[in-house]
Design a protein around this motif. Structure first.
Motif, PDB file in Angstrom:
ATOM      1  N   GLY A 272       0.790  -1.220   0.000  1.00 34.58           N
ATOM      2  CA  GLY A 272       0.000   0.000   0.000  1.00 34.58           C
ATOM      3  C   GLY A 272       0.824   1.271   0.000  1.00 34.58           C
ATOM      4  O   GLY A 272       0.279   2.354  -0.234  1.00 34.58           O
ATOM      5  N   LEU A 273       2.128   1.158   0.262  1.00 34.16           N
ATOM      6  CA  LEU A 273       2.996   2.330   0.188  1.00 34.16           C
ATOM      7  C   LEU A 273       3.459   2.614  -1.231  1.00 34.16           C
ATOM      8  O   LEU A 273       4.045   3.668  -1.496  1.00 34.16           O
ATOM      9  N   SER A 274       3.229   1.683  -2.153  1.00 37.53           N
ATOM     10  CA  SER A 274       3.679   1.853  -3.533  1.00 37.53           C
ATOM     11  C   SER A 274       2.546   2.417  -4.384  1.00 37.53           C
ATOM     12  O   SER A 274       1.375   2.139  -4.142  1.00 37.53           O
ATOM     13  N   LYS A 275       2.907   3.191  -5.391  1.00 39.08           N
ATOM     14  CA  LYS A 275       1.893   3.835  -6.226  1.00 39.08           C
ATOM     15  C   LYS A 275       0.958   2.824  -6.902  1.00 39.08           C
ATOM     16  O   LYS A 275      -0.262   3.015  -6.899  1.00 39.08           O
ATOM     17  N   PRO A 276       1.491   1.726  -7.489  1.00 39.95           N
ATOM     18  CA  PRO A 276       0.583   0.835  -8.212  1.00 39.95           C
ATOM     19  C   PRO A 276      -0.404   0.075  -7.325  1.00 39.95           C
ATOM     20  O   PRO A 276      -1.422  -0.386  -7.821  1.00 39.95           O
ATOM     21  N   PHE A 277      -0.114  -0.039  -6.020  1.00 42.18           N
ATOM     22  CA  PHE A 277      -0.921  -0.927  -5.181  1.00 42.18           C
ATOM     23  C   PHE A 277      -1.477  -0.228  -3.947  1.00 42.18           C
ATOM     24  O   PHE A 277      -1.713  -0.853  -2.923  1.00 42.18           O
ATOM     25  N   ARG A 278      -1.707   1.058  -4.042  1.00 47.18           N
ATOM     26  CA  ARG A 278      -2.222   1.773  -2.878  1.00 47.18           C
ATOM     27  C   ARG A 278      -3.667   1.435  -2.551  1.00 47.18           C
ATOM     28  O   ARG A 278      -4.159   1.770  -1.475  1.00 47.18           O
ATOM     29  N   SER A 279      -4.325   0.740  -3.457  1.00 46.61           N
ATOM     30  CA  SER A 279      -5.678   0.278  -3.148  1.00 46.61           C
ATOM     31  C   SER A 279      -5.662  -0.958  -2.247  1.00 46.61           C
ATOM     32  O   SER A 279      -6.698  -1.331  -1.691  1.00 46.61           O
ATOM     33  N   ASN A 280      -4.502  -1.601  -2.083  1.00 46.16           N
ATOM     34  CA  ASN A 280      -4.428  -2.781  -1.222  1.00 46.16           C
ATOM     35  C   ASN A 280      -4.713  -2.446   0.236  1.00 46.16           C
ATOM     36  O   ASN A 280      -5.335  -3.222   0.963  1.00 46.16           O
ATOM     37  N   ALA A 281      -4.200  -1.302   0.687  1.00 48.78           N
ATOM     38  CA  ALA A 281      -4.421  -0.838   2.060  1.00 48.78           C
ATOM     39  C   ALA A 281      -4.065   0.643   2.095  1.00 48.78           C
ATOM     40  O   ALA A 281      -3.133   1.079   1.420  1.00 48.78           O
ATOM     41  N   SER A 282      -4.768   1.401   2.911  1.00 51.20           N
ATOM     42  CA  SER A 282      -4.565   2.856   2.936  1.00 51.20           C
ATOM     43  C   SER A 282      -3.420   3.241   3.872  1.00 51.20           C
ATOM     44  O   SER A 282      -3.478   4.254   4.577  1.00 51.20           O
ATOM     45  N   THR A 283      -2.357   2.460   3.861  1.00 48.06           N
ATOM     46  CA  THR A 283      -1.270   2.672   4.801  1.00 48.06           C
ATOM     47  C   THR A 283      -0.540   3.992   4.576  1.00 48.06           C
ATOM     48  O   THR A 283      -0.105   4.630   5.538  1.00 48.06           O
ATOM     49  N   LEU A 284      -0.362   4.408   3.329  1.00 46.53           N
ATOM     50  CA  LEU A 284       0.353   5.657   3.090  1.00 46.53           C
ATOM     51  C   LEU A 284      -0.455   6.840   3.612  1.00 46.53           C
ATOM     52  O   LEU A 284       0.070   7.685   4.347  1.00 46.53           O
ATOM     53  N   ALA A 285      -1.699   6.927   3.240  1.00 46.95           N
ATOM     54  CA  ALA A 285      -2.534   8.042   3.706  1.00 46.95           C
ATOM     55  C   ALA A 285      -2.654   8.039   5.220  1.00 46.95           C
ATOM     56  O   ALA A 285      -2.559   9.095   5.868  1.00 46.95           O
ATOM     57  N   ASP A 286      -2.839   6.865   5.810  1.00 47.97           N
ATOM     58  CA  ASP A 286      -2.966   6.776   7.265  1.00 47.97           C
ATOM     59  C   ASP A 286      -1.662   7.178   7.946  1.00 47.97           C
ATOM     60  O   ASP A 286      -1.663   7.864   8.980  1.00 47.97           O
ATOM     61  N   SER A 287      -0.535   6.749   7.370  1.00 55.84           N
ATOM     62  CA  SER A 287       0.762   7.087   7.953  1.00 55.84           C
ATOM     63  C   SER A 287       1.023   8.584   7.906  1.00 55.84           C
ATOM     64  O   SER A 287       1.482   9.186   8.882  1.00 55.84           O
ATOM     65  N   LEU A 288       0.748   9.194   6.767  1.00 53.74           N
ATOM     66  CA  LEU A 288       0.978  10.625   6.630  1.00 53.74           C
ATOM     67  C   LEU A 288       0.107  11.430   7.592  1.00 53.74           C
ATOM     68  O   LEU A 288       0.567  12.388   8.218  1.00 53.74           O
ATOM     69  N   ALA A 289      -1.143  11.030   7.718  1.00 59.47           N
ATOM     70  CA  ALA A 289      -2.038  11.742   8.636  1.00 59.47           C
ATOM     71  C   ALA A 289      -1.539  11.626  10.076  1.00 59.47           C
ATOM     72  O   ALA A 289      -1.568  12.602  10.837  1.00 59.47           O
TER      73      ALA A 289
END
Length: 296
Positions: A272-289
């Motif tokens: 979910g941290l990678s651009k192609p697979f961010r739909s797998n889990a919202s880990t990037l958005a959650d981490s940034l917030a």
């Protein structure tokens, strides 16, 4: 959803030859390759590679930074990769560096010594040494040593949790544990004694005081804020680990948040941290917030 999607993506984008190449590199390297091809995270770059933070061969790190960030004092994220404490390479995790650097962070990705060459606590000690290097040198890259967060996936989440929670690792090398402002823990093992698998037995089985190997043993009220992220379908690190740590932190009065990703497996949070697979889990958005809330 798992790493097979990376192979499919490579085949779709670059044809059969790239798909065949997929089978000859590690899954994280596969993910990094396809992310680099598709991510379009053009506002980031690796600005240092193979920097030594100790005298052992694996005590090296890379630094990723936003482009055109001169004059800014940037928040810092140290990311520890997974691999059952037995394998892994910082060079395979450029997708993590790109993702956070493109959003304004300096990202430090260290290697650390691995089993069977070492056992616990060597890999945690290496993780702490990377924090010390960051404190001492990150300003040279435009980073703010007063705004350091740690993160990790799987075994790397364990390393991050131990450095954040067990204060003696940093204190032993002259670093104030309060230097860590926040932690992001993706699919990590935090409460796994008795050791019930070859990886944990090999890494921890020889240690005479098992409680000292468990992050839950070090939950404390003044711990840095932690974001605990876990897939509910994880069959590598059992989902019970996340609520076990959350319960100890809550009992201690610590600041934390827990995110459960319905149907996600062990790899989905890191993918979910990678651009192609961010739909797998919202880990990037959650981490940034979470970082924006706690690392200022």
């Amino acid at each position: 959803m798992t790493y097979w999607k990376i192979a499919l993506g490579l085949i779709l984008v670059f044809g059969i030859a790239a798909g065949a190449f997929f089978f000859f590199v590690s899954p994280p390297r596969q993910l990094d390759l396809i992310d680099g091809m598709m991510a379009n995270e053009g506002e980031s770059a690796r600005v240092a590679e193979g920097v030594r933070f100790g005298d052992q061969p694996r005590q090296q790190l890379d630094v990723w930074a936003p482009k055109n960030a001169a004059g800014k004092k940037l928040p810092v994220l140290i990311f520890y990769y997974g691999g059952s404490w037995r394998w892994g390479s910082r060079s395979d995790y450029g997708f993590v560096g790109r993702a956070f650097a493109a959003r304004g962070y300096l990202v430090v990705i260290p290697d650390y010594r691995l089993v069977p060459q070492v056992r616990f606590p060597a890999f945690v000690e290496d993780s702490a040494l990377a924090v010390k290097w960051t404190r001492d040198h990150i300003a040279d890259f435009g980073g703010d040593p007063a705004r350091i967060a740690v993160a990790g996936h799987s075994a790397g989440a364990y390393n991050a949790a131990m450095v954040a929670l067990d204060t003696h690792y940093l204190q032993a090398i002259g670093v104030d544990p309060k230097i860590i402002r926040a932690g992001l823990l993706l699919a990590g093992p935090f409460d796994f004694y008795p050791f019930d698998g070859p990886a944990t037995t090999a890494a921890f089985g020889a240690w005479p005081r098992p409680a000292e190997t468990q992050p839950v043993s070090f939950a404390r009220a003044d711990a840095p804020p932690l974001l605990i992220m876990q897939g509910t379908a994880d069959d590598v690190v059992k989902p019970r680990n996340a609520p076990a740590l959350a319960a100890r932190l809550k009992a201690a009065g610590a600041v934390f948040e827990q995110r459960d990703y319905a149907g996600a497996n062990h790899n989905d949070p890191i993918m979910g941290l990678s651009k192609p697979f961010r739909s797998n889990a919202s880990t990037l958005a959650d981490s940034l917030a979470f970082l924006q809330k706690h690392d200022h």
